[in-house]
Design a protein around this motif. Structure first.
Motif, PDB file in Angstrom:
ATOM      1  N   GLY A   1       0.812  -1.212   0.000  1.00 25.85           N
ATOM      2  CA  GLY A   1       0.000   0.000   0.000  1.00 25.85           C
ATOM      3  C   GLY A   1       0.842   1.257   0.000  1.00 25.85           C
ATOM      4  O   GLY A   1       0.546   2.226  -0.702  1.00 25.85           O
ATOM      5  N   GLY A   2       1.931   1.266   0.791  1.00 25.00           N
ATOM      6  CA  GLY A   2       2.817   2.423   0.801  1.00 25.00           C
ATOM      7  C   GLY A   2       3.495   2.645  -0.536  1.00 25.00           C
ATOM      8  O   GLY A   2       3.659   3.797  -0.981  1.00 25.00           O
ATOM      9  N   PHE A   3       3.884   1.556  -1.200  1.00 22.35           N
ATOM     10  CA  PHE A   3       4.503   1.683  -2.521  1.00 22.35           C
ATOM     11  C   PHE A   3       3.513   2.247  -3.541  1.00 22.35           C
ATOM     12  O   PHE A   3       3.868   3.099  -4.358  1.00 22.35           O
ATOM     13  CB  PHE A   3       5.011   0.312  -2.964  1.00 22.35           C
ATOM     14  CG  PHE A   3       5.611   0.307  -4.349  1.00 22.35           C
ATOM     15  CD1 PHE A   3       6.857   0.880  -4.591  1.00 22.35           C
ATOM     16  CD2 PHE A   3       4.920  -0.271  -5.407  1.00 22.35           C
ATOM     17  CE1 PHE A   3       7.397   0.883  -5.865  1.00 22.35           C
ATOM     18  CE2 PHE A   3       5.465  -0.285  -6.681  1.00 22.35           C
ATOM     19  CZ  PHE A   3       6.706   0.300  -6.916  1.00 22.35           C
ATOM     20  N   CYS A   4       2.251   1.783  -3.484  1.00 16.93           N
ATOM     21  CA  CYS A   4       1.232   2.297  -4.411  1.00 16.93           C
ATOM     22  C   CYS A   4       0.973   3.782  -4.162  1.00 16.93           C
ATOM     23  O   CYS A   4       0.776   4.553  -5.114  1.00 16.93           O
ATOM     24  CB  CYS A   4      -0.061   1.502  -4.257  1.00 16.93           C
ATOM     25  SG  CYS A   4       0.065  -0.222  -4.804  1.00 16.93           S
ATOM     26  N   LEU A   5       0.984   4.187  -2.881  1.00 18.60           N
ATOM     27  CA  LEU A   5       0.795   5.607  -2.582  1.00 18.60           C
ATOM     28  C   LEU A   5       1.938   6.449  -3.148  1.00 18.60           C
ATOM     29  O   LEU A   5       1.709   7.548  -3.674  1.00 18.60           O
ATOM     30  CB  LEU A   5       0.694   5.813  -1.065  1.00 18.60           C
ATOM     31  CG  LEU A   5      -0.665   5.527  -0.431  1.00 18.60           C
ATOM     32  CD1 LEU A   5      -0.593   5.734   1.069  1.00 18.60           C
ATOM     33  CD2 LEU A   5      -1.741   6.421  -1.031  1.00 18.60           C
ATOM     34  N   LYS A   6       3.145   5.940  -3.053  1.00 18.46           N
ATOM     35  CA  LYS A   6       4.274   6.681  -3.619  1.00 18.46           C
ATOM     36  C   LYS A   6       4.137   6.835  -5.133  1.00 18.46           C
ATOM     37  O   LYS A   6       4.485   7.884  -5.689  1.00 18.46           O
ATOM     38  CB  LYS A   6       5.583   5.966  -3.273  1.00 18.46           C
ATOM     39  CG  LYS A   6       5.950   6.042  -1.793  1.00 18.46           C
ATOM     40  CD  LYS A   6       7.268   5.326  -1.517  1.00 18.46           C
ATOM     41  CE  LYS A   6       7.633   5.408  -0.047  1.00 18.46           C
ATOM     42  NZ  LYS A   6       8.913   4.694   0.250  1.00 18.46           N
ATOM     43  N   LEU A   7       3.638   5.799  -5.793  1.00 15.08           N
ATOM     44  CA  LEU A   7       3.415   5.893  -7.232  1.00 15.08           C
ATOM     45  C   LEU A   7       2.350   6.939  -7.550  1.00 15.08           C
ATOM     46  O   LEU A   7       2.472   7.702  -8.518  1.00 15.08           O
ATOM     47  CB  LEU A   7       2.996   4.529  -7.792  1.00 15.08           C
ATOM     48  CG  LEU A   7       4.058   3.426  -7.779  1.00 15.08           C
ATOM     49  CD1 LEU A   7       3.478   2.136  -8.355  1.00 15.08           C
ATOM     50  CD2 LEU A   7       5.290   3.853  -8.580  1.00 15.08           C
ATOM     51  N   VAL A   8       1.287   6.978  -6.731  1.00 25.18           N
ATOM     52  CA  VAL A   8       0.236   7.976  -6.951  1.00 25.18           C
ATOM     53  C   VAL A   8       0.778   9.387  -6.731  1.00 25.18           C
ATOM     54  O   VAL A   8       0.489  10.309  -7.498  1.00 25.18           O
ATOM     55  CB  VAL A   8      -0.960   7.689  -6.030  1.00 25.18           C
ATOM     56  CG1 VAL A   8      -1.989   8.817  -6.105  1.00 25.18           C
ATOM     57  CG2 VAL A   8      -1.617   6.368  -6.401  1.00 25.18           C
ATOM     58  N   TYR A   9       1.572   9.550  -5.671  1.00 25.89           N
ATOM     59  CA  TYR A   9       2.128  10.874  -5.382  1.00 25.89           C
ATOM     60  C   TYR A   9       3.072  11.346  -6.484  1.00 25.89           C
ATOM     61  O   TYR A   9       3.265  12.554  -6.666  1.00 25.89           O
ATOM     62  CB  TYR A   9       2.892  10.846  -4.054  1.00 25.89           C
ATOM     63  CG  TYR A   9       2.026  10.604  -2.843  1.00 25.89           C
ATOM     64  CD1 TYR A   9       0.657  10.838  -2.882  1.00 25.89           C
ATOM     65  CD2 TYR A   9       2.583  10.107  -1.657  1.00 25.89           C
ATOM     66  CE1 TYR A   9      -0.137  10.605  -1.770  1.00 25.89           C
ATOM     67  CE2 TYR A   9       1.785   9.877  -0.543  1.00 25.89           C
ATOM     68  CZ  TYR A   9       0.445  10.120  -0.608  1.00 25.89           C
ATOM     69  OH  TYR A   9      -0.338   9.894   0.489  1.00 25.89           O
ATOM     70  N   ALA A  10       3.670  10.410  -7.214  1.00 25.48           N
ATOM     71  CA  ALA A  10       4.627  10.785  -8.257  1.00 25.48           C
ATOM     72  C   ALA A  10       3.952  11.297  -9.524  1.00 25.48           C
ATOM     73  O   ALA A  10       4.633  11.856 -10.396  1.00 25.48           O
ATOM     74  CB  ALA A  10       5.519   9.589  -8.606  1.00 25.48           C
TER      75      ALA A  10
ATOM     76  N   VAL B   1      -3.422  14.577   1.744  1.00 30.11           N
ATOM     77  CA  VAL B   1      -3.163  13.559   2.765  1.00 30.11           C
ATOM     78  C   VAL B   1      -2.243  14.088   3.863  1.00 30.11           C
ATOM     79  O   VAL B   1      -2.482  13.879   5.051  1.00 30.11           O
ATOM     80  CB  VAL B   1      -2.546  12.306   2.107  1.00 30.11           C
ATOM     81  CG1 VAL B   1      -2.115  11.297   3.173  1.00 30.11           C
ATOM     82  CG2 VAL B   1      -3.551  11.667   1.156  1.00 30.11           C
ATOM     83  N   LYS B   2      -1.208  14.820   3.474  1.00 25.39           N
ATOM     84  CA  LYS B   2      -0.186  15.240   4.429  1.00 25.39           C
ATOM     85  C   LYS B   2      -0.279  16.705   4.823  1.00 25.39           C
ATOM     86  O   LYS B   2       0.367  17.112   5.791  1.00 25.39           O
ATOM     87  CB  LYS B   2       1.208  14.979   3.842  1.00 25.39           C
ATOM     88  CG  LYS B   2       1.479  13.519   3.492  1.00 25.39           C
ATOM     89  CD  LYS B   2       2.876  13.340   2.931  1.00 25.39           C
ATOM     90  CE  LYS B   2       3.164  11.894   2.576  1.00 25.39           C
ATOM     91  NZ  LYS B   2       4.523  11.716   2.011  1.00 25.39           N
ATOM     92  N   GLY B   3      -1.029  17.503   4.076  1.00 25.51           N
ATOM     93  CA  GLY B   3      -1.067  18.933   4.324  1.00 25.51           C
ATOM     94  C   GLY B   3      -2.125  19.337   5.326  1.00 25.51           C
ATOM     95  O   GLY B   3      -2.584  18.539   6.154  1.00 25.51           O
ATOM     96  N   ARG B   4      -2.544  20.580   5.219  1.00 23.78           N
ATOM     97  CA  ARG B   4      -3.530  21.118   6.152  1.00 23.78           C
ATOM     98  C   ARG B   4      -4.912  20.554   5.848  1.00 23.78           C
ATOM     99  O   ARG B   4      -5.147  19.938   4.823  1.00 23.78           O
ATOM    100  CB  ARG B   4      -3.554  22.654   6.059  1.00 23.78           C
ATOM    101  CG  ARG B   4      -2.225  23.313   6.405  1.00 23.78           C
ATOM    102  CD  ARG B   4      -2.346  24.827   6.276  1.00 23.78           C
ATOM    103  NE  ARG B   4      -1.098  25.500   6.633  1.00 23.78           N
ATOM    104  CZ  ARG B   4      -0.926  26.822   6.595  1.00 23.78           C
ATOM    105  NH1 ARG B   4      -1.931  27.597   6.185  1.00 23.78           N
ATOM    106  NH2 ARG B   4       0.229  27.348   6.940  1.00 23.78           N
ATOM    107  N   GLU B   5      -5.843  20.830   6.793  1.00 26.67           N
ATOM    108  CA  GLU B   5      -7.212  20.367   6.594  1.00 26.67           C
ATOM    109  C   GLU B   5      -7.854  21.047   5.394  1.00 26.67           C
ATOM    110  O   GLU B   5      -8.703  20.458   4.720  1.00 26.67           O
ATOM    111  CB  GLU B   5      -8.038  20.644   7.858  1.00 26.67           C
ATOM    112  CG  GLU B   5      -7.655  19.789   9.047  1.00 26.67           C
ATOM    113  CD  GLU B   5      -7.941  18.317   8.794  1.00 26.67           C
ATOM    114  OE1 GLU B   5      -8.923  18.026   8.093  1.00 26.67           O
ATOM    115  OE2 GLU B   5      -7.184  17.469   9.291  1.00 26.67           O
ATOM    116  N   SER B   6      -7.480  22.286   5.119  1.00 23.81           N
ATOM    117  CA  SER B   6      -8.079  22.998   3.989  1.00 23.81           C
ATOM    118  C   SER B   6      -7.711  22.348   2.655  1.00 23.81           C
ATOM    119  O   SER B   6      -8.445  22.477   1.670  1.00 23.81           O
ATOM    120  CB  SER B   6      -7.622  24.452   3.987  1.00 23.81           C
ATOM    121  OG  SER B   6      -6.204  24.548   3.918  1.00 23.81           O
ATOM    122  N   ALA B   7      -6.567  21.625   2.607  1.00 21.47           N
ATOM    123  CA  ALA B   7      -6.164  20.983   1.362  1.00 21.47           C
ATOM    124  C   ALA B   7      -7.172  19.906   0.948  1.00 21.47           C
ATOM    125  O   ALA B   7      -7.431  19.710  -0.240  1.00 21.47           O
ATOM    126  CB  ALA B   7      -4.772  20.376   1.514  1.00 21.47           C
TER     127      ALA B   7
END
Length: 235
Positions: free
Chosen positions: A163-172, A184-190
């Motif tokens: 799952g972590g590897f798939c997330l990295k692919l999505v983030y790329a 996912v990692k930023g503020r609530e407004s994001a």
């Protein structure tokens, strides 16, 4: 009092029942559902929707009745309905094949309702089996007198690493992946801005391409929803 959630749930479904009655009795074009594949997918997915609805009502009913909220519903008709839902999804998936064949929908997407019905069958059964695990987790456990030393954190499972590897692919992925990572990692407004952007893009696609865009988006969400179901019900 424990039957009150079912009464409220039935009342909430009343407008849909009235709409379905009028929709069935009065002639006219049935926009969207005039596509046989869409009709088959909708019918096959209904047991899953009903299972989520009934499971939440059972959660409330058990709590009001003073029982275990994670246990199966105490109301026998509801318990029987829950037991029939996975088989209903599987049966609808099987029946969709002759229906699509008679409608002339012989193509690569023809097995999709059958595969969806089979996936819903296993998903509902897995979700029901997860009730036992939930009860075990929520029961207070007595602490032994000679408690062992705290163990080192367990190594992430192969599924978690995948799952972590798939997330990295999505983030790329340029732009889209950056927006998802920020949500996912930023503020609530994001998260709000991402939802707003997705809604605007979906509305623009429907405005330009019409119902086919909406149908494609709905079909594209099917594997995502099932992946989420299997992930959340994994013991």
């Amino acid at each position: 009092m424990r039957y009150l959630p079912y009464a409220v749930g039935g009342f909430m479904l009343l407008p849909f029942a009235i709409w379905l009655a009028f929709w069935s009795l009065f002639p006219g074009p049935k926009h969207g559902l005039d596509v046989p594949l869409v009709s088959a997918m909708l019918a096959t997915s209904m047991p899953l929707v009903l299972w989520f609805f009934v499971a939440n009502l059972g959660f409330l009913a058990n709590s009001i009745g003073g029982g275990d909220q994670y246990d199966r519903p105490d109301f026998r008709p509801v318990r029987g309905l829950v037991a029939l839902l996975p088989w209903a999804a599987l049966a609808l998936g099987v029946l969709s094949q002759p229906f699509l064949f008679l409608q002339g929908e012989v193509n690569a997407l023809m097995p999709l309702p059958l595969l969806t019905g089979a996936a819903i069958f296993f998903a509902i059964r897995r979700g029901e089996q997860a009730r036992t695990a939930d009860r075990a987790l929520c029961k207070p456990q007595s602490q032994p007198q000679d408690a062992p030393a705290e163990e080192a954190p367990a190594r992430p499972s192969a599924l978690a690493r995948l799952g972590g590897f798939c997330l990295k692919l999505v983030y790329a992925v340029p732009l889209v992946g950056w927006l998802i990572e920020d949500a996912v990692k930023g503020r609530e407004s994001a998260k709000l801005f991402l939802a707003l952007n997705v809604f605007i893009l979906a509305a623009a696609a429907v405005a330009v391409f019409g119902y086919p865009a909406l149908i494609v988006m709905a079909l594209a969400l099917v594997p995502i929803v099932f992946a989420g179901i299997f992930w959340t019900t994994w013991a």
